[in-house]
Design an enzyme around this catalytic site. Structure first.
Site, PDB file in Angstrom:
ATOM      1  N   GLU A 124      12.072   5.693 -69.600  1.00  0.00           N
ATOM      2  CA  GLU A 124      10.952   4.836 -69.972  1.00  0.00           C
ATOM      3  C   GLU A 124      11.467   3.522 -70.564  1.00  0.00           C
ATOM      4  O   GLU A 124      12.653   3.356 -70.823  1.00  0.00           O
ATOM      5  CB  GLU A 124      10.066   5.559 -70.996  1.00  0.00           C
ATOM      6  N   ARG A 203      10.873  17.713 -79.331  1.00  0.00           N
ATOM      7  CA  ARG A 203      10.795  17.171 -80.688  1.00  0.00           C
ATOM      8  C   ARG A 203      12.002  17.652 -81.493  1.00  0.00           C
ATOM      9  O   ARG A 203      12.314  18.847 -81.529  1.00  0.00           O
ATOM     10  CB  ARG A 203       9.487  17.628 -81.336  1.00  0.00           C
TER      11      ARG A 203
END
Length: 335
Positions: A124, A203
């Protein structure tokens, strides 16, 4: 599956309906600045502007999803480059980091396929729209050497930040995040994000929040131990007649350019890819000589998909204000 052909009449810019996500770290920027809908005073963190399940809200394809059009029309609408992918390949977001996001990592394609049975990983990039004074991001590992076992133990002990680089950012900065990069947006930053169409997130650290899972085993596998000390870029534009063009990112998965339009820009969608347009600021119109649905208005926060190899023109509504648009596609060689 045989792909149908899109006629000249139905080949037009597809206006996409945003999908808004409420999250613990979000704020009110998406509602106040872009008019995104959500529960009153809700924490709105992400507005998904273009992705496989985006719904078209104009023209002959109104009510259909991009995934359905991708399966039905293939290269005639999305371009030959898109046909090397099993599904619509990109995702565009606005993100409001009103509070710190978790420190996280995303898998690459091979790992996403192996661990999650999903075709894409997640590379990204961020374009910083707003940043409070002194804002920093977590951006890759720092110079402290650590093995995967040591990183896993640091995650379990809530001590991962010892190994993470902090980097200042400001409005207009470009942050490239290859899959495998440890990263986090932090408080007071608004970004435009372009990524592979993947929502797999591992995470690693969550700033003391309680009750959210840490993905230790998969996360440590996904970390690229060689991705250290990345630098934020702030690129300059090239002047054209009536507008500036600034290449923000060019990688194996996507290319993106910022257009700052003073009056008018005559452009053409990529010859082997669709083009996604997202309006960051200003007002204007988009026109094409080949489409009966034109002109269409352009307002801050709008996202449209331009079919492959289609001529179009971007005009400002008021030449005293720049019309700022990010265009993204799958390949280089765009004109």
């Amino acid at each position: 599956m045989n792909k149908e052909t899109v006629s000249a009449i139905t080949k037009y810019p597809l206006r996409l309906e945003p999908y808004v996500k409420e999250v613990v770290w979000g704020g009110r920027w998406l509602a106040n600045k872009l008019g995104r809908k959500g529960a009153e005073r809700a924490n709105l963190g992400e507005s998904w502007e273009a992705y496989s399940n985006s719904i078209i809200i104009n023209g002959d394809f109104c009510g259909e999803k991009l995934a359905e059009l991708f399966d039905t029309y293939g290269a005639s609408l999305f371009g030959a480059a898109a046909m090397s992918y099993p599904k619509f390949p990109l995702l565009v977001k606005f993100i409001d980091a009103h509070q710190n996001l978790s420190v996280q990592v995303h898998p690459d394609d091979a790992m996403a396929q192996r661990l999650e049975n999903y075709p894409f990983g997640k590379t990204e990039f961020w374009y910083v729209i707003e940043a409070k004074e002194g804002a920093e991001i977590c951006y890759s590992l720092n110079d402290i050497s650590a093995s995967r076992e040591e990183l896993a133990e640091a995650i379990r002990r809530d001590d991962l930040l010892r190994f993470v680089q902090r980097t200042p950012v400001k409005k207009g900065d470009v942050v490239f995040l290859p899959a495998g990069t440890v990263h986090a947006l932090t408080e007071g930053i608004i970004v435009y994000e372009l990524q592979q169409d993947c929502d797999i997130t591992y995470r690693l650290y969550d700033w003391g929040r309680v009750g959210r899972e840490m993905h230790v085993e998969k996360g440590v596998q996904a970390i690229d131990l060689t991705s250290r000390n990345f630098k934020v870029s702030h690129t300059e534009g090239v002047r054209h007649e009536g507008y500036w063009a600034t290449e923000l990112v060019d990688c194996d998965f996507f290319t993106a350019t910022l257009w700052q339009i003073e009056k008018q820009a005559q452009l053409k969608a990529a010859p082997r890819s669709f083009t996604l347009l997202t309006v960051l600021g200003g007002e204007g119109e988009i026109r094409s000589p080949t489409d009966e649905f034109m002109p269409q208005p352009l307002n801050k926060g709008d996202t449209l998909l331009i079919p492959t190899d289609m001529d179009y023109e971007l005009d400002t509504k008021d030449s005293s204000y720049l019309l700022e648009i990010i265009g993204s596609w799958l390949e280089t060689g765009h004109r």
